[in-house]
Design a protein around this motif. Structure first.
Motif, PDB file in Angstrom:
ATOM      1  N   LEU A 141      -7.665   7.218  -5.108  1.00 15.77           N
ATOM      2  CA  LEU A 141      -7.268   5.398  -3.916  1.00 15.77           C
ATOM      3  C   LEU A 141      -6.761   4.536  -5.003  1.00 15.77           C
ATOM      4  O   LEU A 141      -7.352   3.762  -4.159  1.00 15.77           O
ATOM      5  CB  LEU A 141      -9.001   5.224  -3.009  1.00 15.77           C
ATOM      6  CG  LEU A 141      -8.656   6.291  -1.264  1.00 15.77           C
ATOM      7  CD1 LEU A 141      -9.822   6.148  -1.643  1.00 15.77           C
ATOM      8  CD2 LEU A 141      -7.330   6.947  -1.182  1.00 15.77           C
ATOM      9  N   SER A 142      -6.513   5.269  -5.716  1.00 11.42           N
ATOM     10  CA  SER A 142      -6.301   3.942  -7.162  1.00 11.42           C
ATOM     11  C   SER A 142      -4.980   3.744  -7.747  1.00 11.42           C
ATOM     12  O   SER A 142      -4.650   4.950  -8.060  1.00 11.42           O
ATOM     13  CB  SER A 142      -7.728   3.291  -7.952  1.00 11.42           C
ATOM     14  OG  SER A 142      -8.803   2.972  -7.534  1.00 11.42           O
ATOM     15  N   THR A 143      -4.546   2.894  -8.713  1.00 10.29           N
ATOM     16  CA  THR A 143      -4.120   2.947  -9.502  1.00 10.29           C
ATOM     17  C   THR A 143      -3.503   1.861  -9.748  1.00 10.29           C
ATOM     18  O   THR A 143      -4.732   1.056 -10.579  1.00 10.29           O
ATOM     19  CB  THR A 143      -2.380   2.414  -8.670  1.00 10.29           C
ATOM     20  OG1 THR A 143      -1.854   1.763  -7.974  1.00 10.29           O
ATOM     21  CG2 THR A 143      -1.606   3.985  -7.176  1.00 10.29           C
ATOM     22  N   LYS A 144      -2.695   1.487 -10.919  1.00 13.43           N
ATOM     23  CA  LYS A 144      -2.369   0.308 -11.913  1.00 13.43           C
ATOM     24  C   LYS A 144      -2.076  -0.415 -11.214  1.00 13.43           C
ATOM     25  O   LYS A 144      -2.617  -1.858 -11.695  1.00 13.43           O
ATOM     26  CB  LYS A 144      -1.003   0.892 -13.033  1.00 13.43           C
ATOM     27  CG  LYS A 144      -1.418   1.934 -13.505  1.00 13.43           C
ATOM     28  CD  LYS A 144      -0.279   2.096 -15.232  1.00 13.43           C
ATOM     29  CE  LYS A 144      -0.654   1.135 -16.099  1.00 13.43           C
ATOM     30  NZ  LYS A 144       0.565   0.946 -17.559  1.00 13.43           N
ATOM     31  N   ARG A 145      -2.261  -0.752 -10.437  1.00 13.20           N
ATOM     32  CA  ARG A 145      -1.882  -1.912  -9.058  1.00 13.20           C
ATOM     33  C   ARG A 145      -2.717  -2.086  -7.794  1.00 13.20           C
ATOM     34  O   ARG A 145      -2.680  -2.903  -7.124  1.00 13.20           O
ATOM     35  CB  ARG A 145      -0.392  -2.367  -9.223  1.00 13.20           C
ATOM     36  CG  ARG A 145       0.136  -3.263 -10.157  1.00 13.20           C
ATOM     37  CD  ARG A 145       1.385  -3.220  -9.862  1.00 13.20           C
ATOM     38  NE  ARG A 145       1.919  -2.003 -10.049  1.00 13.20           N
ATOM     39  CZ  ARG A 145       2.594  -1.333 -11.250  1.00 13.20           C
ATOM     40  NH1 ARG A 145       2.036  -2.032 -12.111  1.00 13.20           N
ATOM     41  NH2 ARG A 145       3.283  -0.007 -11.342  1.00 13.20           N
ATOM     42  N   LEU A 146      -3.272  -0.987  -7.274  1.00 15.25           N
ATOM     43  CA  LEU A 146      -4.644  -0.985  -6.775  1.00 15.25           C
ATOM     44  C   LEU A 146      -5.856  -0.101  -7.518  1.00 15.25           C
ATOM     45  O   LEU A 146      -5.300   0.507  -7.539  1.00 15.25           O
ATOM     46  CB  LEU A 146      -3.892   0.422  -5.877  1.00 15.25           C
ATOM     47  CG  LEU A 146      -5.596   0.243  -4.792  1.00 15.25           C
ATOM     48  CD1 LEU A 146      -4.957  -1.000  -3.402  1.00 15.25           C
ATOM     49  CD2 LEU A 146      -4.428   1.123  -3.281  1.00 15.25           C
ATOM     50  N   ALA A 180     -10.826  -2.550  -1.384  1.00 11.97           N
ATOM     51  CA  ALA A 180      -9.537  -2.130  -2.081  1.00 11.97           C
ATOM     52  C   ALA A 180      -8.746  -3.807  -2.039  1.00 11.97           C
ATOM     53  O   ALA A 180      -8.559  -4.387  -1.661  1.00 11.97           O
ATOM     54  CB  ALA A 180      -8.617  -1.911  -0.718  1.00 11.97           C
ATOM     55  N   LYS A 181      -9.337  -3.911  -3.661  1.00 13.89           N
ATOM     56  CA  LYS A 181      -7.926  -4.729  -4.714  1.00 13.89           C
ATOM     57  C   LYS A 181      -6.534  -4.809  -4.848  1.00 13.89           C
ATOM     58  O   LYS A 181      -6.394  -4.013  -5.571  1.00 13.89           O
ATOM     59  CB  LYS A 181      -8.767  -5.185  -5.901  1.00 13.89           C
ATOM     60  CG  LYS A 181      -8.719  -5.952  -6.771  1.00 13.89           C
ATOM     61  CD  LYS A 181      -9.410  -6.151  -7.437  1.00 13.89           C
ATOM     62  CE  LYS A 181      -9.235  -7.556  -8.655  1.00 13.89           C
ATOM     63  NZ  LYS A 181      -9.569  -7.181 -10.488  1.00 13.89           N
ATOM     64  N   LEU A 182      -5.377  -5.130  -4.373  1.00  9.84           N
ATOM     65  CA  LEU A 182      -4.142  -5.053  -4.504  1.00  9.84           C
ATOM     66  C   LEU A 182      -3.750  -6.542  -4.520  1.00  9.84           C
ATOM     67  O   LEU A 182      -3.950  -6.825  -4.804  1.00  9.84           O
ATOM     68  CB  LEU A 182      -3.686  -4.604  -2.669  1.00  9.84           C
ATOM     69  CG  LEU A 182      -2.587  -4.733  -2.913  1.00  9.84           C
ATOM     70  CD1 LEU A 182      -2.200  -3.335  -3.456  1.00  9.84           C
ATOM     71  CD2 LEU A 182      -2.474  -4.667  -0.925  1.00  9.84           C
ATOM     72  N   MET A 236       0.792  -0.999   0.038  1.00  5.23           N
ATOM     73  CA  MET A 236       0.146   0.126  -0.142  1.00  5.23           C
ATOM     74  C   MET A 236       1.138   1.374  -0.199  1.00  5.23           C
ATOM     75  O   MET A 236       0.550   1.986  -0.480  1.00  5.23           O
ATOM     76  CB  MET A 236      -1.296   0.216   1.150  1.00  5.23           C
ATOM     77  CG  MET A 236      -2.101  -0.880   0.893  1.00  5.23           C
ATOM     78  SD  MET A 236      -3.270  -1.107  -0.138  1.00  5.23           S
ATOM     79  CE  MET A 236      -4.087   0.817   0.738  1.00  5.23           C
ATOM     80  N   ARG A 237       1.748   0.718   0.987  1.00  8.06           N
ATOM     81  CA  ARG A 237       3.055   2.297   0.734  1.00  8.06           C
ATOM     82  C   ARG A 237       3.733   2.509  -0.974  1.00  8.06           C
ATOM     83  O   ARG A 237       3.925   3.687  -1.239  1.00  8.06           O
ATOM     84  CB  ARG A 237       4.182   2.100   1.617  1.00  8.06           C
ATOM     85  CG  ARG A 237       4.850   3.804   2.043  1.00  8.06           C
ATOM     86  CD  ARG A 237       6.332   2.669   2.841  1.00  8.06           C
ATOM     87  NE  ARG A 237       6.659   3.857   2.539  1.00  8.06           N
ATOM     88  CZ  ARG A 237       7.509   4.663   3.622  1.00  8.06           C
ATOM     89  NH1 ARG A 237       6.278   4.790   4.545  1.00  8.06           N
ATOM     90  NH2 ARG A 237       8.502   5.525   4.218  1.00  8.06           N
ATOM     91  N   ALA A 238       3.505   1.351  -1.091  1.00  8.27           N
ATOM     92  CA  ALA A 238       3.876   1.756  -2.711  1.00  8.27           C
ATOM     93  C   ALA A 238       3.312   1.841  -3.690  1.00  8.27           C
ATOM     94  O   ALA A 238       3.463   3.386  -4.923  1.00  8.27           O
ATOM     95  CB  ALA A 238       4.403   0.265  -2.953  1.00  8.27           C
ATOM     96  N   GLU A 239       2.074   1.543  -3.310  1.00  9.09           N
ATOM     97  CA  GLU A 239       0.451   2.012  -4.204  1.00  9.09           C
ATOM     98  C   GLU A 239       0.904   3.691  -3.844  1.00  9.09           C
ATOM     99  O   GLU A 239       0.099   4.722  -5.501  1.00  9.09           O
ATOM    100  CB  GLU A 239       0.050   1.837  -4.766  1.00  9.09           C
ATOM    101  CG  GLU A 239      -0.019  -0.227  -4.411  1.00  9.09           C
ATOM    102  CD  GLU A 239       0.176   0.213  -6.154  1.00  9.09           C
ATOM    103  OE1 GLU A 239       0.295   0.895  -7.047  1.00  9.09           O
ATOM    104  OE2 GLU A 239       1.266  -0.778  -6.422  1.00  9.09           O
TER     105      GLU A 239
END
Length: 453
Positions: free
Chosen positions: A226-231, A146-148, A105-108
């Protein structure tokens, strides 16, 4: 939507080599064994080989498990014995522990990510092949999911897809009836797409727009900041697993089945898109018997001409017109069509389309037990294709067929009895391929969906 993931998430050679070693030792040895049997004129035992393949894959998690289960649902991708064994593999991966989750989560979202949630549950609510889902609450008090994504999935997917080539080579040595090259290309393209949560978010926006006037179908809303390419963070949708409704009254089961039919076929016939993963965990049922349609990683976008071919094939079968069915197959992308091959393909097509051609209330299997559903037809088609030589199914056929069979499985589980003819004809009423093309282009642009691979 941002992408703050550092370079450690890229497709790394070291991680790929590690994965090759994990997957390749069992699968590669099995491929060599089958090849040796062929060289020395021995007939491979499909049942035994299938059991050995499941054993070779059974200790692994991640993409290879998703691929294995995917193969089990694609007709003729692997021998029937392989499909039975692969379907028993467990797709769920063990969830990441809390220290691992915090690092991810810190990385995202960067340092201080926890302050961006009112609450973030430490235990995963669900874990699957490529990632896991945590329940959370927004600062405004809104329930979230939250899909991680698991770490190093790009490397794992690349390695596992290369090993998939070995699985297909086993199939070619056992049976040359179906040329699986296009099946492999399609599975590769879709699985690579599933890694991109930004694409999945766009798919959600697309389906939310498609069903904006359909209160019986709910699509999660993406929380972009709260979203990224991997979250992928979205609002939480409450519902019950569909299998919990198997003992409910027939009217309730029919209501659920009818909404499921609309959720799958209306997007296809009107927008040329289909939800390509028929896994029972990808939808839940609400108290009002509406459905929550979940997980948009595997959305297949079809050329309008292919959709036209599907509608045209239905009309051709309805009219019992062989030449018209042949033209429909050509639009799908089948090549070198002889009259004999068209007749064989029609056996499978009539099985798939049978409920829609039959204008009455009926079950999807119409008296056939779920365990036998489609087996007779599939066996007959396979035996006939052996005499005619290898056939290459077009790429688009793979997930179209997979979705149709998966949806049929839902109706079997529910024991639904509907007039599928009426539902399908309502879906294709006024079909116009030119209008579909314009509608599709506008909808994809509005949702920000990238062009499919």
């Amino acid at each position: 939507m941002s992408d703050k993931t550092p370079d450690v998430e890229k497709n790394r050679l070291g991680q790929r080599m590690k994965r090759y070693a994990q997957v390749g030792s069992g699968v590669g040895g099995l491929a060599a064994k089958v090849a040796g049997q062929r060289v020395f004129g021995m007939t491979p035992d499909n049942d035994k080989t299938a059991r050995e393949l499941k054993q070779a894959l059974g200790g692994l998690k991640g993409p290879i498990m998703k691929v294995a289960q995917m193969l089990a649902t694609v007709p003729d991708a692997v021998p029937a014995e392989f499909a039975i064994e692969l379907s028993e593999l467990q797709s769920a991966a063990p969830p990441m522990g809390w220290p691992f989750v915090k690092r991810r989560m810190r990385a995202e979202l960067g340092a201080g990510w926890e302050a961006r949630f009112e609450n973030f549950e430490r235990e995963a609510a669900a874990a699957a092949s490529l990632g896991q889902v945590h329940r959370a609450v927004s600062l405004e008090g809104r329930p979230l999911a939250a899909k991680l994504q698991y770490p190093d999935m790009q490397s794992a997917v690349e390695a596992d897809l290369n090993q998939l080539g070995i699985v297909f080579s086993i199939h070619r040595r056992l049976d040359q009836t179906v040329d699986t090259r296009e099946i492999y290309a399609e599975i590769r393209a879709r699985l690579v797409e599933e890694l991109d949560y930004a694409r999945e978010a766009a798919h959600m926006r697309l389906y939310a727009d498609i069903f904006k006037s359909e209160p019986r179908i709910a699509v999660p809303e993406v929380i972009d900041d709260l979203s990224t390419k991997r979250l992928l963070t979205m609002n939480w949708l409450d519902g019950q697993p569909i299998l919990k409704f198997r003992e409910h009254k027939l009217a309730e089961r029919n209501a659920i089945a009818e909404v499921m039919f609309i959720a799958w076929w209306n997007p296809f016939n009107r927008f040329g898109v289909i939800h390509g993963d028929p896994h029972l965990g990808n939808y839940t049922v609400r108290k009002d018997l509406g459905i929550n349609l979940l997980d948009y990683g595997c959305i297949r976008i079809f050329p309008p001409a292919f959709v036209e071919g599907v509608v045209e094939l239905y009309r051709a079968l309805e009219a019992d017109d062989r030449e018209r069915t042949a033209e429909a197959y050509r639009r799908w992308g089948f090549a070198n069509l002889s009259n004999e091959l068209v007749d064989v393909l029609n056996v499978w097509a009539r099985f798939i389309y049978a409920p829609m051609l039959d204008n009455r209330v009926r079950s999807i299997a119409d008296g056939v037990s779920p365990s036998e559903y489609g087996r007779k037809e599939a066996f007959g088609v396979h035996q006939a294709l052996k005499k005619l030589g290898p056939v290459t199914p077009p790429r688009e056929f793979v997930f179209m067929d997979r979705a149709a069979i998966g949806l049929g499985g839902v109706f079997l589980h529910l024991g639904a009895e509907l007039n599928f003819h009426r539902l399908f004809n309502e879906a294709i009423e006024g079909f116009d391929v030119a209008k579909l093309g314009k509608r599709q282009a506008a909808a994809l642009k509005k949702a920000g969906v990238p062009a499919p691979a």
